[in-house]
Design a protein around this motif. Sequence first.
Motif, short mmCIF file in Angstrom:
data_model
loop_
_atom_site.label_atom_id
_atom_site.label_comp_id
_atom_site.label_asym_id
_atom_site.label_seq_id
_atom_site.Cartn_x
_atom_site.Cartn_y
_atom_site.Cartn_z
N ALA A 108 1.50 -10.51 53.87
CA ALA A 108 2.92 -10.75 54.07
C ALA A 108 3.74 -10.07 52.99
CB ALA A 108 3.21 -12.25 54.10
N THR A 109 3.35 -10.26 51.74
CA THR A 109 4.10 -9.69 50.63
C THR A 109 3.93 -8.19 50.56
OG1 THR A 109 3.87 -11.74 49.36
CG2 THR A 109 4.40 -9.75 48.13
N VAL A 110 2.69 -7.71 50.71
CA VAL A 110 2.43 -6.27 50.57
C VAL A 110 3.09 -5.49 51.71
CG1 VAL A 110 0.64 -4.50 50.57
CG2 VAL A 110 0.30 -6.60 49.27
N SER A 111 2.98 -5.98 52.94
CA SER A 111 3.57 -5.24 54.06
C SER A 111 5.09 -5.22 53.98
CB SER A 111 3.09 -5.81 55.39
OG SER A 111 3.50 -7.15 55.53
N LYS A 112 5.69 -6.32 53.54
CA LYS A 112 7.15 -6.34 53.39
C LYS A 112 7.59 -5.37 52.30
CE LYS A 112 11.15 -9.41 52.91
NZ LYS A 112 11.91 -8.47 52.05
N PHE A 113 6.85 -5.34 51.22
CA PHE A 113 7.13 -4.39 50.14
C PHE A 113 7.08 -2.95 50.66
CE2 PHE A 113 5.25 -1.62 46.82
CZ PHE A 113 6.27 -1.67 45.87
N CYS A 114 6.09 -2.64 51.47
CA CYS A 114 5.97 -1.29 52.03
C CYS A 114 7.11 -1.00 53.00
CB CYS A 114 4.62 -1.11 52.71
SG CYS A 114 3.22 -1.08 51.57
N GLN A 115 7.45 -1.95 53.84
CA GLN A 115 8.53 -1.75 54.80
C GLN A 115 9.86 -1.57 54.09
OE1 GLN A 115 8.24 -5.18 57.33
NE2 GLN A 115 6.23 -4.59 58.13
N ASP A 116 10.12 -2.41 53.10
CA ASP A 116 11.41 -2.34 52.38
C ASP A 116 11.58 -1.02 51.64
OD1 ASP A 116 11.95 -4.87 53.28
OD2 ASP A 116 11.54 -5.88 51.37
N ASN A 117 10.48 -0.41 51.23
CA ASN A 117 10.54 0.81 50.42
C ASN A 117 10.03 2.05 51.14
OD1 ASN A 117 11.41 -0.31 47.63
ND2 ASN A 117 9.74 -1.68 48.25
N ASP A 118 9.83 1.94 52.47
CA ASP A 118 9.42 3.06 53.31
C ASP A 118 8.14 3.72 52.77
OD1 ASP A 118 9.62 4.71 55.52
OD2 ASP A 118 10.87 6.20 54.50
N LEU A 119 7.12 2.89 52.53
CA LEU A 119 5.85 3.36 51.99
C LEU A 119 4.76 3.26 53.05
CD1 LEU A 119 5.87 1.43 48.58
CD2 LEU A 119 6.75 3.74 49.02
N TRP A 120 3.78 4.16 52.96
CA TRP A 120 2.59 4.06 53.78
C TRP A 120 1.74 2.90 53.28
CZ3 TRP A 120 3.00 7.00 57.91
CH2 TRP A 120 3.60 8.26 57.83
N LEU A 126 4.14 -5.95 41.98
CA LEU A 126 4.41 -4.86 42.92
C LEU A 126 5.74 -4.16 42.64
CD1 LEU A 126 3.26 -6.07 46.46
CD2 LEU A 126 2.51 -4.01 45.26
N GLN A 127 6.79 -4.94 42.48
CA GLN A 127 8.11 -4.34 42.27
C GLN A 127 8.14 -3.53 40.99
OE1 GLN A 127 10.18 -4.86 44.93
NE2 GLN A 127 11.42 -3.20 44.06
N ASP A 128 7.47 -4.02 39.94
CA ASP A 128 7.42 -3.28 38.68
C ASP A 128 6.68 -1.96 38.83
OD1 ASP A 128 8.73 -5.39 37.44
OD2 ASP A 128 6.86 -6.37 36.85
N ALA A 129 5.75 -1.90 39.79
CA ALA A 129 4.97 -0.68 39.99
C ALA A 129 5.73 0.40 40.73
CB ALA A 129 3.69 -1.02 40.77
N LEU A 130 6.81 0.03 41.41
CA LEU A 130 7.57 0.98 42.22
C LEU A 130 8.29 1.99 41.34
CD1 LEU A 130 8.46 1.53 45.20
CD2 LEU A 130 10.49 0.16 44.68
N SER A 131 8.23 3.26 41.74
CA SER A 131 8.98 4.32 41.07
C SER A 131 9.49 5.29 42.13
CB SER A 131 8.08 5.06 40.07
OG SER A 131 7.32 6.06 40.72
N PRO A 132 10.36 6.23 41.76
CA PRO A 132 10.82 7.23 42.74
C PRO A 132 9.69 8.07 43.32
CG PRO A 132 12.27 7.19 40.82
CD PRO A 132 11.10 6.34 40.47
N LYS A 133 8.53 8.09 42.66
CA LYS A 133 7.39 8.88 43.14
C LYS A 133 6.46 8.10 44.06
CE LYS A 133 7.02 11.84 39.01
NZ LYS A 133 6.09 12.27 37.92
N THR A 134 6.69 6.80 44.21
CA THR A 134 5.76 5.98 45.01
C THR A 134 5.84 6.35 46.48
OG1 THR A 134 6.15 4.15 43.46
CG2 THR A 134 4.99 3.64 45.50
N ARG A 135 4.66 6.59 47.09
CA ARG A 135 4.62 6.97 48.50
C ARG A 135 3.75 6.05 49.34
NH1 ARG A 135 8.23 9.07 46.87
NH2 ARG A 135 8.83 11.27 46.76
N ALA A 136 2.81 5.32 48.70
CA ALA A 136 1.86 4.55 49.51
C ALA A 136 1.25 3.42 48.69
CB ALA A 136 0.75 5.46 50.03
N VAL A 137 0.69 2.46 49.43
CA VAL A 137 -0.17 1.42 48.87
C VAL A 137 -1.50 1.51 49.61
CG1 VAL A 137 -0.55 -1.06 48.57
CG2 VAL A 137 1.77 -0.10 48.34
N MET A 138 -2.60 1.59 48.85
CA MET A 138 -3.93 1.69 49.46
C MET A 138 -4.86 0.75 48.71
SD MET A 138 -6.13 5.11 50.33
CE MET A 138 -7.72 5.05 51.15
#
Length: 449
Positions: free
Chosen positions: A181-193, A157-169
């Motif tokens: 637990a991991t996915v929702s924390k990743f979204c919260q930490d990076n302000d993603l939908w 997940l962390q490797d997939a993050l870029s400045p263009k990332t907006r959401a996980v679906m």
Amino acid sequence: MDQPESRADALRAQILQLTREYHAEAFPDRPFEAGTTNVPVSGRVFDAEDLTHLVDSSLDFWLTTGRFAHQFERRFAKEVFGRRHAILVNSGSSANLVAFSALTSKKLGSKRIKPGDEVITVATGFPTTVNPAIQYGAIPVFLDVDVPTYNIDVTHLQDALSPKTRAVMIAHTLGNPFDLATVSKFCQDNDLWLVEDCCDAVGATYDGRHVGHWGDFATTSFYPAHHITMGEGGAVITNKGKMKVLAESFRDWGRDCWCEPGKEDTCGKRFNQQFGELPHGYDHKYVYSEIGYNLKLTDMQAAVGVAQLDKLPGFIDARKRNFARLTEGLSDLDELFILPEATPNSDPSWFGFPIAVRREAPVDRNAVVRHLEERGIATRLLFAGNLLRQPAYKDIEHRVVGTLDNADFVMECVFWIGVYPGLSDAHVDYVVDVLHEIAEGAFHARRAS
């Protein structure tokens, strides 16, 4: 004082009683006969109440969403998901489209998803979990899945993050929750939908809570294969009023007005507002703030859904029971098959029973599937396998993070069989017996060679 029953009321009651009698005659239970009766992967499971609800709704002749739709939305959101809002649509695929479309709204300001933005997803799944991102010009970022949970491999997940990332679906595969637990924390930490595709997972829980609790949106399907059916149909679930309004707007032509069908001036300002360059006081019912669709379903479909809701707990228990029976019955075939496993800290509501044929086994997936189908046992592949090897996705703009080795393994070696409530112990035992026959034949052929 109660009003006297009208002739129309009496006729309706008579029609509904005859409908129950018709169901008993037209849809009798039939005993299972091994080798003769087919074993489907899925199917509609209904009784006389489902049929009478359908007929009752048809007698209203209110052909768009109405009383049954409103009842279903309230009950489904609260009783099943513990959420505040459910928005009915005409399919699970439309639910995914509506949920993603809402995230593109200009009303979300800088958080809206725009063309060129990235959406993290998985390569192994159903196409319509990914299609809305492509259709809106976003760039899917594909991660691999874990075997044998068949859910997202969160280690990348962390490797997939870029400045263009907006959401996980992503979807909960075959009713097995992904690592929320991991996915929702990743979204919260990076302000993603986060959009949770729960089309296969109604009734599944993670950390004691229903899937759908973690996402900004959750989606479901009511196709006959799913946990409850309306024939066609789906829903978007959210806990936020603002997101509900956006989802309804995209579902209902993109209109700005939120009046229910047949209602007028709910906001009290129908002819007293200014919208862009429209004339002041332009009828709010004909103001369009989004580029939307018409994705509503009929009240007759919703009526079936209301009746099905009462059976949902029993349906879920039956799926779990059939899954457990298959697991126990096939546990001695681990030299040939990899059996599915639940995600840690989850209680799946299984949609199907995925089986991986080991690469080193003396028989391949295709031979196993052909044998099962010849014996009347229906099978399905795990949806698209590796989506990027499908013809439609050959030239899409995308990124891949890590390898897609497991996606290729799923495409080449995995299939699934049914656990739906229409299967009895006799059905499941027959499936176990036939899979043992396949294993015995495969190992005998290897020894003979």
